[in-house]
Write a protein that holds these residues in place. Sequence first.
Motif, short mmCIF file in Angstrom:
data_model
loop_
_atom_site.label_atom_id
_atom_site.label_comp_id
_atom_site.label_asym_id
_atom_site.label_seq_id
_atom_site.Cartn_x
_atom_site.Cartn_y
_atom_site.Cartn_z
N ASN A 1 0.83 -1.20 0.00
CA ASN A 1 0.00 0.00 0.00
C ASN A 1 0.86 1.25 0.00
O ASN A 1 1.99 1.26 0.51
N CYS A 2 0.29 2.32 -0.54
CA CYS A 2 0.97 3.61 -0.62
C CYS A 2 1.20 4.15 0.79
O CYS A 2 0.28 4.17 1.62
N PRO A 3 2.43 4.61 1.09
CA PRO A 3 2.71 5.15 2.43
C PRO A 3 2.02 6.50 2.68
O PRO A 3 1.87 6.91 3.82
N LYS A 4 1.55 7.17 1.62
CA LYS A 4 0.90 8.48 1.77
C LYS A 4 -0.61 8.36 1.96
O LYS A 4 -1.18 8.97 2.84
N CYS A 5 -1.27 7.57 1.09
CA CYS A 5 -2.74 7.51 1.11
C CYS A 5 -3.28 6.13 1.49
O CYS A 5 -4.48 5.96 1.63
N ASN A 6 -2.41 5.14 1.59
CA ASN A 6 -2.76 3.76 1.98
C ASN A 6 -3.56 3.00 0.92
O ASN A 6 -4.11 1.95 1.21
N GLU B 1 -1.79 5.43 -8.26
CA GLU B 1 -2.55 6.28 -9.18
C GLU B 1 -3.18 7.45 -8.44
O GLU B 1 -3.34 8.53 -9.01
N GLU B 2 -3.56 7.26 -7.20
CA GLU B 2 -4.20 8.32 -6.41
C GLU B 2 -3.24 9.49 -6.18
O GLU B 2 -3.61 10.64 -6.35
N CYS B 3 -2.01 9.20 -5.78
CA CYS B 3 -1.01 10.24 -5.48
C CYS B 3 -0.15 10.60 -6.69
O CYS B 3 0.61 11.56 -6.64
N ASN B 4 -0.22 9.77 -7.75
CA ASN B 4 0.60 9.97 -8.95
C ASN B 4 2.10 9.90 -8.62
O ASN B 4 2.89 10.74 -9.02
N VAL B 5 2.47 8.87 -7.84
CA VAL B 5 3.86 8.70 -7.39
C VAL B 5 4.31 7.27 -7.69
O VAL B 5 3.54 6.33 -7.55
N ASP B 6 5.58 7.13 -8.11
CA ASP B 6 6.19 5.82 -8.33
C ASP B 6 7.11 5.49 -7.17
O ASP B 6 7.78 6.38 -6.62
N TYR B 7 7.14 4.20 -6.80
CA TYR B 7 7.98 3.73 -5.69
C TYR B 7 8.82 2.54 -6.12
O TYR B 7 8.40 1.74 -6.95
#
Length: 73
Positions: free
Chosen positions: A2-7, A22-28
Motif C-alpha cells: 500500500n501507498c505510504p501516503k494515502c494507503n 494512481e491516487e497520489c501519482n507517485v512511483d515507488y
Amino acid sequence: MNCPKCNKELEKNQSTGVYRCEECNVDYRVAGLCNKCGDKVEKLAACGSVSFWCHTCNELKSKSTVKRILEEA
C-alpha cells in the motif's frame, strides 16, 4: 503493498518492478535496509538465490533479515 501516503493499493509494473500509486501519482521502488546498521543494502541475485550485501557492516545478509521499505523512484 500500500501507498505510504494515502494507503491505497499500489500497482506493480512487472517489467520494471516499479510500484505506482494512481491516487497520489507517485512511483515507488522497494529498497532494503540492513537489520544491524539501518543503511541501504545491495541486492545480489544469482542462480535463483537472492542475498543482500551491506557495505557499512561489510556483511552478507539473507533476505529474511533485510527490512523492506518503499522509496520514491
